[in-house]
Each structure stands twice: as structure tokens, then as C-alpha cells.
Design an enzyme around this catalytic site. Structure first.
Site, mmCIF file in Angstrom:
data_model
loop_
_atom_site.group_PDB
_atom_site.id
_atom_site.type_symbol
_atom_site.label_atom_id
_atom_site.label_comp_id
_atom_site.label_asym_id
_atom_site.label_seq_id
_atom_site.Cartn_x
_atom_site.Cartn_y
_atom_site.Cartn_z
ATOM 1 N N ASP A 8 0.827 -1.221 0.000
ATOM 2 C CA ASP A 8 0.000 0.000 0.000
ATOM 3 C C ASP A 8 0.860 1.270 0.000
ATOM 4 O O ASP A 8 1.590 1.542 0.961
ATOM 5 C CB ASP A 8 -0.921 0.041 1.223
ATOM 6 C CG ASP A 8 -1.881 -1.143 1.282
ATOM 7 O OD1 ASP A 8 -1.450 -2.278 0.974
ATOM 8 O OD2 ASP A 8 -3.048 -0.935 1.654
ATOM 9 N N ASN A 67 -10.366 -1.609 -0.140
ATOM 10 C CA ASN A 67 -11.541 -0.975 0.456
ATOM 11 C C ASN A 67 -11.563 0.541 0.244
ATOM 12 O O ASN A 67 -12.619 1.159 0.329
ATOM 13 C CB ASN A 67 -11.621 -1.300 1.953
ATOM 14 C CG ASN A 67 -10.337 -0.996 2.690
ATOM 15 O OD1 ASN A 67 -9.269 -1.460 2.297
ATOM 16 N ND2 ASN A 67 -10.415 -0.209 3.734
ATOM 17 N N HIS A 68 -10.402 1.151 -0.033
ATOM 18 C CA HIS A 68 -10.366 2.595 -0.278
ATOM 19 C C HIS A 68 -10.520 2.954 -1.762
ATOM 20 O O HIS A 68 -10.358 4.118 -2.131
ATOM 21 C CB HIS A 68 -9.065 3.206 0.260
ATOM 22 C CG HIS A 68 -9.021 3.283 1.752
ATOM 23 N ND1 HIS A 68 -9.883 4.089 2.466
ATOM 24 C CD2 HIS A 68 -8.255 2.638 2.667
ATOM 25 C CE1 HIS A 68 -9.639 3.948 3.774
ATOM 26 N NE2 HIS A 68 -8.656 3.065 3.914
ATOM 27 N N HIS A 178 -0.815 -2.657 6.187
ATOM 28 C CA HIS A 178 0.276 -1.669 6.192
ATOM 29 C C HIS A 178 1.449 -2.084 7.078
ATOM 30 O O HIS A 178 2.328 -1.269 7.354
ATOM 31 C CB HIS A 178 -0.223 -0.273 6.613
ATOM 32 C CG HIS A 178 -1.149 0.366 5.632
ATOM 33 N ND1 HIS A 178 -1.313 1.729 5.536
ATOM 34 C CD2 HIS A 178 -1.965 -0.174 4.680
ATOM 35 C CE1 HIS A 178 -2.211 2.004 4.580
ATOM 36 N NE2 HIS A 178 -2.612 0.870 4.064
HETATM 37 FE FE LIG Z 1 -4.165 0.492 2.610
HETATM 38 FE FE LIG Z 2 -7.203 -1.347 2.621
#
Ligand SMILES: [Fe+2]
Ligand SMILES: [Fe+2]
Length: 259
Positions: A8, A67-68, A178
Site C-alpha cells: 500500500d 476498500n479505499h 500496512h
Molecule cells: Fe491500505
Molecule cells: Fe485497505
């Protein structure tokens, strides 16, 4: 074939870390294809068409999300127009965008990238396991080299996916938490696996967020507007070496660069 998979990428510090690390790694480690998770590139929340193009210009062939994916409304159309920007394949039918893509390396070898999202402590969407079997079978008609980005919170769900797809795909790489895990391995039937690649972004932070804001939220349980932290950054990735013809993983190297 060597595929660099970046975890990420968080905000501007993450993008800067990618710009610094990718050209060096591509040259030093003879990387053929670079992919990365871009769900947090836009100030920690989502992605915009401009920032996706910036990552493509930095050498990423495919950007996965999670999800983002939907945090920036200007990206909604772009998901439908840009096949190399993925959202989880197990979103319900009719959601914009695609969950997989096949790209070609400079050497002419094909690589499929499939994105899935877990359901434990995550939005409830279609079953990632059933979607995986269906999508992998379809992609393998085009190439046996298949890398799966399993975007999930629970380590158990990611491990289950790794073993579920063991022998069927080249690699299952985890994203979303993360935090890089030190469990990279080749599973018994030949699939390379890591529970989480880790974040590329600000090191002194709470998963990329300004630590003071995250601590305050834990202390008060009140809503807090999160901001991306600054300072030194960390670059997290794995390098998957594979036989593209057989789709088999040869090695997975975990990379974590501090600067
Ligand atoms: Fe993320
Ligand atoms: Fe995520």
C-alpha cells in the site's frame, strides 16, 4: 520473469519512496514487471486519475486497490476506462472497474494480476474464495503466471487464501494492514506467499497516519480527520521470481528499505 509487488503506497511520502526505489530495484534486480497497491495514494484515501497516471509513469504496470478504491469520486469513471487499475474482483456485479488484467513484460511474457478482498472486519462483499477459483480458471486460459493481491485485515483469511490457491497460482501477496509480515515462503504446492507486503509511506506513523491524530482517536473514541504523516519513509515490497511458462514461483524476496 521477475515481478516487484509494492505494498500500500501511502500519500506523497509513499509516492516519493516509489520514485526513489523503483528505478534502482528495476536496474539492480532485473525486474520485468512492477505492480503496486494504490488505494492510499491520494492523501491516504483512495486514488485519482492523475495520481494513477503518475504511478504508471513511475513504471507500475498494474495498480491494485482495496476498500479505499471508492474514496475519490473522480476515480469512479477512471476505474471503468483504465484496465490496469484494479478493484477487488469480488465486488458485486455492476460495480465499476475490473478485478483482473493480463499484461505483457518487455520480453513478451504474459502476467495476470487478480485482486481480491477479504471479508473479516471488512466490507461484506461476494465470497473471495469462490471468486478466486472462477477468475483463476478464466485467467489461466491466457497465462499460467498469475499473481493474486489478497487485500484483507485478518491474517487467517489471507493464509487460507494462500493455501486454497496453492499450486493454482504463482503467488498470493497480502495487502491492507500496512505492516510487513516476515512469513514469505513457497507453499507446499509451489505458490509464493506473504501475509502482508507492508506499507510504502511514512515510517514514524500509525499505519501511515500522523501518530498524534491516531493516538487521540484511540484516547477519545471520537471521529478524527486523519492526515498522512511526514518524515522519513519506508518502502515495502516483495520480488517474485517465476517461470512464466509454467506459472511456477522460484523465489520470493522480501524488501524493506528505510530512508
Ligand atoms: Fe491500505
Ligand atoms: Fe485497505
Amino acid at each position: 520473469m521477475k515481478v516487484l509487488c509494492i505494498g500500500d503506497i501511502m500519500g506523497e511520502p509513499g509516492r516519493r519512496a516509489v520514485a526513489r526505489a523503483v528505478p534502482r530495484l528495476v536496474a539492480q534486480r532485473q525486474v520485468d514487471v512492477v505492480i503496486g497497491n494504490g488505494e492510499n495514494v491520494a492523501g491516504g484515501f483512495g486514488i485519482t486519475p492523475e495520481l494513477a497516471e503518475e504511478l504508471f509513469d513511475m513504471g507500475l504496470a498494474v495498480i491494485t486497490t482495496g476498500n479505499h478504491a471508492w474514496d475519490k469520486k473522480e476515480a469512479l469513471d477512471y476505474f471503468s476506462r483504465q484496465p490496469r487499475l484494479l478493484r477487488p474482483a469480488n465486488y458485486p456485479a455492476g460495480v465499476p472497474g475490473n478485478g483482473s488484467v493480463v499484461v505483457e513484460s518487455a520480453g513478451g511474457e504474459r502476467l495476470a494480476v487478480l485482486q481480491l478482498m477479504g471479508r473479516a472486519y471488512m466490507p461484506t462483499i461476494d465470497c473471495p474464495f469462490q471468486t478466486a477459483k472462477r477468475e483463476v480458471a478464466r485467467l489461466k486460459r491466457e497465462t499460467l503466471a498469475v499473481i493474486v493481491d489478497m487485500h484483507a485485515e485478518a491474517t487467517s483469511e489471507k493464509m487460507a487464501m494462500g493455501h486454497y490457491l496453492d499450486g493454482d497460482v504463482t503467488a498470493v501477496v497480502g495487502t491492507h494492514t500496512h505492516v510487513q509480515t516476515a512469513d514469505e515462503q513457497i507453499l507446499p504446492k509451489g505458490t509464493a506467499y506473504i501475509t502482508d507486503i507492508g506499507m510504502t509511506g511514512p515510517l514514524h506513523s500509525v499505519i501511515g497516519v500522523k501518530k498524534e491524530l491516531a493516538i487521540e482517536k484511540f484516547l477519545t473514541a471520537m471521529p478524527r480527520r486523519f492526515e498522512v504523516a511526514s518524515g522519513p519513509s519506508v518502502f515495502c515490497a516483495v520480488l517474485v521470481e517465476l517461470d512464466a511458462r509454467l506459472g511456477k514461483a522460484i523465489a520470493m524476496d522480501r524488501i524493506r528499505i528505510l530512508d
